[in-house]
Design an enzyme around this catalytic site. Sequence first.
Site, mmCIF file in Angstrom:
data_model
loop_
_atom_site.group_PDB
_atom_site.id
_atom_site.type_symbol
_atom_site.label_atom_id
_atom_site.label_comp_id
_atom_site.label_asym_id
_atom_site.label_seq_id
_atom_site.Cartn_x
_atom_site.Cartn_y
_atom_site.Cartn_z
ATOM 1 N N THR A 75 -0.643 1.399 1.558
ATOM 2 C CA THR A 75 -0.426 2.489 0.633
ATOM 3 C C THR A 75 -0.019 3.592 1.187
ATOM 4 O OG1 THR A 75 -1.831 1.215 -1.129
ATOM 5 C CG2 THR A 75 -1.216 3.748 -1.461
ATOM 6 N N GLU A 126 1.997 -3.919 -2.473
ATOM 7 C CA GLU A 126 1.275 -5.130 -3.124
ATOM 8 C C GLU A 126 0.305 -4.594 -4.298
ATOM 9 O OE1 GLU A 126 -2.139 -5.144 -3.019
ATOM 10 O OE2 GLU A 126 -2.533 -3.697 -1.386
ATOM 11 N N LEU A 162 -2.796 -6.357 -5.389
ATOM 12 C CA LEU A 162 -3.602 -7.308 -5.358
ATOM 13 C C LEU A 162 -4.883 -6.694 -5.815
ATOM 14 C CD1 LEU A 162 -2.870 -8.774 -1.864
ATOM 15 C CD2 LEU A 162 -1.840 -9.578 -4.187
ATOM 16 N N GLU A 178 -9.103 -6.524 -6.245
ATOM 17 C CA GLU A 178 -10.244 -6.730 -5.580
ATOM 18 C C GLU A 178 -10.846 -8.289 -5.983
ATOM 19 O OE1 GLU A 178 -13.074 -6.841 -2.719
ATOM 20 O OE2 GLU A 178 -11.810 -5.093 -3.031
ATOM 21 N N LYS A 238 3.450 2.582 -6.796
ATOM 22 C CA LYS A 238 2.201 2.178 -6.195
ATOM 23 C C LYS A 238 0.994 3.008 -6.608
ATOM 24 C CE LYS A 238 -1.335 0.019 -3.935
ATOM 25 N NZ LYS A 238 -1.836 -1.411 -4.492
ATOM 26 N N ASN A 248 -1.823 2.818 -9.686
ATOM 27 C CA ASN A 248 -3.293 3.032 -9.559
ATOM 28 C C ASN A 248 -3.937 4.125 -10.273
ATOM 29 O OD1 ASN A 248 -3.671 0.625 -8.172
ATOM 30 N ND2 ASN A 248 -3.743 1.504 -6.059
ATOM 31 N N ASN A 294 -11.330 -1.757 -20.138
ATOM 32 C CA ASN A 294 -12.000 -0.518 -21.001
ATOM 33 C C ASN A 294 -13.499 -0.922 -20.837
ATOM 34 O OD1 ASN A 294 -12.638 -3.260 -22.192
ATOM 35 N ND2 ASN A 294 -11.623 -3.132 -24.004
ATOM 36 N N ASN A 295 -14.092 -1.190 -19.773
ATOM 37 C CA ASN A 295 -15.503 -1.486 -19.699
ATOM 38 C C ASN A 295 -16.126 -0.201 -19.040
ATOM 39 O OD1 ASN A 295 -18.163 -2.780 -19.866
ATOM 40 N ND2 ASN A 295 -17.802 -3.140 -17.893
ATOM 41 N N CYS A 313 -9.267 1.554 -3.107
ATOM 42 C CA CYS A 313 -7.732 1.883 -3.603
ATOM 43 C C CYS A 313 -8.004 3.148 -4.567
ATOM 44 C CB CYS A 313 -7.064 0.800 -4.156
ATOM 45 S SG CYS A 313 -6.560 -0.560 -3.100
ATOM 46 N N ASP A 333 -6.189 6.685 -3.777
ATOM 47 C CA ASP A 333 -4.655 6.930 -4.284
ATOM 48 C C ASP A 333 -4.633 8.009 -5.278
ATOM 49 O OD1 ASP A 333 -4.350 4.551 -2.950
ATOM 50 O OD2 ASP A 333 -4.096 3.349 -4.092
ATOM 51 N N ARG A 347 -17.750 -1.250 -0.151
ATOM 52 C CA ARG A 347 -17.058 -0.272 0.267
ATOM 53 C C ARG A 347 -16.747 0.744 -0.712
ATOM 54 N NH1 ARG A 347 -11.527 -1.003 3.880
ATOM 55 N NH2 ARG A 347 -11.293 -2.274 1.898
#
Length: 373
Positions: A58, A81, A83, A85, A137, A141, A183-184, A193, A197, A254
């Site tokens: 990114t 990408e 992807l 977690e 991208k 995010n 929505n949690n 990320c 981002d 992390r």
Amino acid sequence: ISATLKLNQALANADFFIIATPTNYDEYTNEFDTSSVESCISNILKFSKEGLIIIKSTVPVGYTEHLRVKFNTDRIIFSPEFLREGMALKDNLYPSRIIVGGDCNKSILLANLLKEGAKKNDVQCLYMGSTEAEAVKLFSNSYLAMRVAYFNELDSYALVHSLDTKNIIDGICLDDRIGKGYNNPSFGYGGYCLPKDTKQLLSNYKNVPQNIIQAVVESNATRKDFIVDQILKKKPNKIGIYQLAMKMDSDNFRFSSIISIMNRLKDHKIDLLIYEDLIQEEYYFTDDKLVESGLMEYFIQMTTKYWNTVLSNGNMIEHLDQSYPGGPHGNNWAAKIVSCWTVHQFENEFNPIHAHSNCKVSAVLHIKYPEKT
């Protein structure tokens, strides 16, 4: 498949080079640290005259075009990408979309190779400029972070006014335009990320008028401060933390949001006791890192012995030091567990799984031992 430690052998005859190095956000420069990407490109260009360089890392909006000028080559493109977690393999086999950013004859070939590697039929491919692909991208995010922030602020409102958060969210999300995903309510959006981002996108705006992106970035700290305030209102002496992973089905600590909560609680001189079954070594929490500490084996042994007793207590409070005198710091050595925030999580999820005769606590992290009394 072959492997080599010789750079020239690895790079000389390749048709494609995929760069997926980390680009951490630098709080001092207010942008990604892209030095690893440029280092890779420099090495590739030394040994390859024709291979296509695909950046998956990114990067800031406009960065790929900047590299083309800097290295005087049109062989660099950007293909983001998406992807998740803990779902990387599935997302590679069943991609939501394939985006290739850059005007190059090999771009279509790259997209076809990615499609051939997928199990999903009719994967939609989009071809665009590298700058547009970079924007896809970061805006993707940032939207996800915005959605997390929205439901977190809904939850904060519900908590203050003693409302049922789940009822409100269920009623809202039955609208097809809103949908039921993402929505949690949580401690805040975390992981590697979304935090970086959103900050990078905000930096990219510079002189472009905006309000939402700034609010998304700031809302994360607001949410964490709110949660800590709610905990402090209960005036706890010690707080139990149930796992550190940044999301369900993940083993990644992390930049997990709970780490930020723990840092804030430490500022208030509150002892923390953590259960995390994914950690197999001895760790001690300090600032935002886990480092080695002693006494782990003793604490696991002692805690295992009395774990059923601890979990059967409705308030999650148990003075284990009274049952097990002579701890490493005397009788009052903080073997008490108090959970202010996630009592229901312990009772509903943890207890049925671990409260049996052969239960074993594989890792309990004791954050701060009290002074000997």
